[in-house]
Design a protein around this motif. Structure first.
Motif, PDB file in Angstrom:
ATOM      1  N   ARG A   4       0.940  -1.174   0.116  1.00  0.00           N
ATOM      2  CA  ARG A   4       0.026  -0.089   0.006  1.00  0.00           C
ATOM      3  C   ARG A   4       0.840   1.276   0.149  1.00  0.00           C
ATOM      4  O   ARG A   4       1.961   1.225   0.356  1.00  0.00           O
ATOM      5  CB  ARG A   4      -1.094   0.062   1.246  1.00  0.00           C
ATOM      6  N   LYS A   6       2.444   4.353   1.467  1.00  0.00           N
ATOM      7  CA  LYS A   6       2.361   5.314   2.834  1.00  0.00           C
ATOM      8  C   LYS A   6       3.839   5.810   2.699  1.00  0.00           C
ATOM      9  O   LYS A   6       4.758   4.991   2.520  1.00  0.00           O
ATOM     10  CB  LYS A   6       2.564   4.227   3.898  1.00  0.00           C
ATOM     11  N   TYR A  48      -7.991  -1.006  -4.418  1.00  0.00           N
ATOM     12  CA  TYR A  48      -8.475  -1.224  -3.198  1.00  0.00           C
ATOM     13  C   TYR A  48      -9.928  -1.339  -3.235  1.00  0.00           C
ATOM     14  O   TYR A  48     -10.721  -2.273  -2.636  1.00  0.00           O
ATOM     15  CB  TYR A  48      -8.092  -0.054  -2.072  1.00  0.00           C
ATOM     16  N   THR A 122      -6.515  -5.538   7.294  1.00  0.00           N
ATOM     17  CA  THR A 122      -6.575  -3.933   7.403  1.00  0.00           C
ATOM     18  C   THR A 122      -5.321  -3.310   6.687  1.00  0.00           C
ATOM     19  O   THR A 122      -4.232  -4.000   6.679  1.00  0.00           O
ATOM     20  CB  THR A 122      -6.712  -3.348   8.943  1.00  0.00           C
ATOM     21  N   THR A 123      -5.419  -1.958   6.452  1.00  0.00           N
ATOM     22  CA  THR A 123      -4.431  -1.047   5.974  1.00  0.00           C
ATOM     23  C   THR A 123      -3.164  -1.261   6.873  1.00  0.00           C
ATOM     24  O   THR A 123      -1.914  -1.354   6.156  1.00  0.00           O
ATOM     25  CB  THR A 123      -4.915   0.333   5.534  1.00  0.00           C
ATOM     26  N   ARG A 126      -0.571  -4.128   6.666  1.00  0.00           N
ATOM     27  CA  ARG A 126      -0.180  -4.564   5.519  1.00  0.00           C
ATOM     28  C   ARG A 126       1.331  -3.907   5.263  1.00  0.00           C
ATOM     29  O   ARG A 126       1.444  -2.703   5.602  1.00  0.00           O
ATOM     30  CB  ARG A 126      -1.150  -3.980   4.241  1.00  0.00           C
ATOM     31  N   SER A 181      -8.425   2.416   8.652  1.00  0.00           N
ATOM     32  CA  SER A 181      -8.485   3.328   7.434  1.00  0.00           C
ATOM     33  C   SER A 181      -9.922   3.640   6.773  1.00  0.00           C
ATOM     34  O   SER A 181     -10.866   2.876   7.036  1.00  0.00           O
ATOM     35  CB  SER A 181      -7.601   3.129   6.318  1.00  0.00           C
ATOM     36  N   TYR A 183     -10.645   2.749   3.908  1.00  0.00           N
ATOM     37  CA  TYR A 183     -10.893   1.689   3.276  1.00  0.00           C
ATOM     38  C   TYR A 183     -11.173   0.511   4.046  1.00  0.00           C
ATOM     39  O   TYR A 183     -12.321  -0.175   3.625  1.00  0.00           O
ATOM     40  CB  TYR A 183      -9.626   1.303   2.481  1.00  0.00           C
ATOM     41  N   ASP A 184     -10.692   0.373   5.209  1.00  0.00           N
ATOM     42  CA  ASP A 184     -11.267  -0.572   6.195  1.00  0.00           C
ATOM     43  C   ASP A 184     -12.536  -0.311   6.569  1.00  0.00           C
ATOM     44  O   ASP A 184     -13.426  -1.402   6.719  1.00  0.00           O
ATOM     45  CB  ASP A 184     -10.251  -0.735   7.245  1.00  0.00           C
ATOM     46  N   ASP A 330      -6.237   6.037   3.624  1.00  0.00           N
ATOM     47  CA  ASP A 330      -5.386   4.867   4.010  1.00  0.00           C
ATOM     48  C   ASP A 330      -4.490   4.857   4.997  1.00  0.00           C
ATOM     49  O   ASP A 330      -3.764   4.230   5.537  1.00  0.00           O
ATOM     50  CB  ASP A 330      -4.507   4.473   2.609  1.00  0.00           C
TER      51      ASP A 330
END
Length: 344
Positions: A4, A6, A48, A122-123, A126, A181, A183-184, A330
């Motif tokens: 991802r 970051k 995502y 979860t983000t 990762r 996040s 996304y989560d 994220d």
């Protein structure tokens, strides 16, 4: 996805979150330098969302257990006090359709059920890569004793270990899940057969349908310690704890608002569907389906609402009904969670 995005830019976004929350920005010790990482951010976002679309909705997704039905209606959205910031204007009329709303923020126990049912990672759990260099999973944790940066990236911090590898959530099933996040939150909502609220919906149910109120309980700030989990004292180092909680509080620790919803203000920030624009209220014609769903790149943040245990009168008034904030989609933070709504 195996990796991802970051980077230091995400850290800066988080610092900007705090800066934008400050009533007097000139006194901030933080120096912000914008950085634009060389990365194909568009594909990340699209991939995502594609991954989330594959999540199967649970069998009992039609259930409205633990939710409150709101009939909807018209209200005036936007700043209604001297503390309102520029992005809360112009004040304008909104129409909210009937919806179901989660009574509480999604808890650790509820999120665990989702993870166990789907195997979702979860983000923050990762690993990620920047310019060919791999980094361990982790998330952002508040550090009030660092004079330059109040947030630090903590390796292995995630929803099960909110402040790092040495922390855990044992005995805290009823606490709101954090380090999740946008996304989560979207992934959980897909599994639950629900969705995140729009920003307009959030302000509507946070205020209990009464757009004359500054806070969900009324206009009297003196009642705040009894009504909301926030920071009392000299931010960020001296929390007097008048509300009886130093950080997060379990669900239903404070009185519900007039709609029967708990901790819509304070405790933890909550993700909304909308992409954040500081001038959103001046460009309402660009919305689709009642929210801003466009997404330019990873610098384009998502709205968070409601304030958290780190908000205070001297630094942040995010628990005001009209207060707006945002964060990178994220990004995991120890004071950010979410609740869901369901269309009728």
């Amino acid at each position: 996805m195996s990796s991802r995005f970051k980077s230091s830019f995400i850290l800066i976004i988080s610092f900007l979150l705090l800066l934008s929350c400050k009533n007097n920005e000139k006194s901030s010790p933080i120096q912000v330098v914008e950085q634009k990482p060389e990365i194909e951010t568009g594909n990340y976002h699209e991939n995502y969302l594609r991954e989330i679309s594959y999540i199967k909705t649970r069998e009992d997704s039609s259930s409205t257990k633990g939710m409150v039905k709101l009939d909807g209606g018209n209200f005036m959205m936007g700043g209604n006090s001297s503390q309102a910031r520029q992005d809360e204007f112009p004040r304008h009329k909104e129409n909210i359709k009937a919806i179901w709303v989660d009574e509480t923020e999604v808890t650790n126990a509820q999120f665990r059920d989702f993870v166990e049912a789907t195997g979702y990672v979860t983000t923050a759990e990762r690993s990620f890569e920047i310019k060919g260099k791999k980094y361990e999973p982790g998330a952002l944790v508040f550090d009030p004793y660092n004079p330059e940066w109040w947030w630090k990236f903590e390796k292995r911090a995630n929803w099960k270990h909110p402040t790092g590898a040495n922390s855990d959530i044992k005995g805290k099933d009823s606490y709101p899940v954090v380090q999740v996040s946008w996304y989560d939150a979207m992934a959980y909502a897909k599994w639950a057969g629900k969705r995140l609220p729009t920003e307009a919906e959030y302000e509507y149910f946070n205020s209990g349908g009464n757009d004359t109120l500054i806070y969900h309980w009324g206009n009297d700030f003196e009642k705040a310690p009894e009504m909301v989990n926030f920071f009392q004292g000299n931010f960020p180092k001296q929390n007097t704890g008048e509300d009886k909680f130093e950080k997060k509080a379990p669900a239903k620790s404070f009185p519900a608002n007039s709609y029967g919803l708990y901790e819509t203000s304070g405790n933890v920030w909550e993700w909304c569907l909308d992409t954040y624009y500081p001038d959103a209220y001046s460009r309402l014609k660009e919305r689709k389906d009642g929210y801003f769903n466009d997404f330019i790149n990873m610098q384009q943040q998502k709205v968070i609402r409601g304030g958290s245990f780190l908000c205070s009168e001297s630094y942040c008034t995010g628990y005001r009904n009209s207060a707006r904030m945002s964060s990178a989609p994220d990004t995991g933070l120890e004071h950010t969670g979410f609740r869901c709504v369901k269309d009728i």
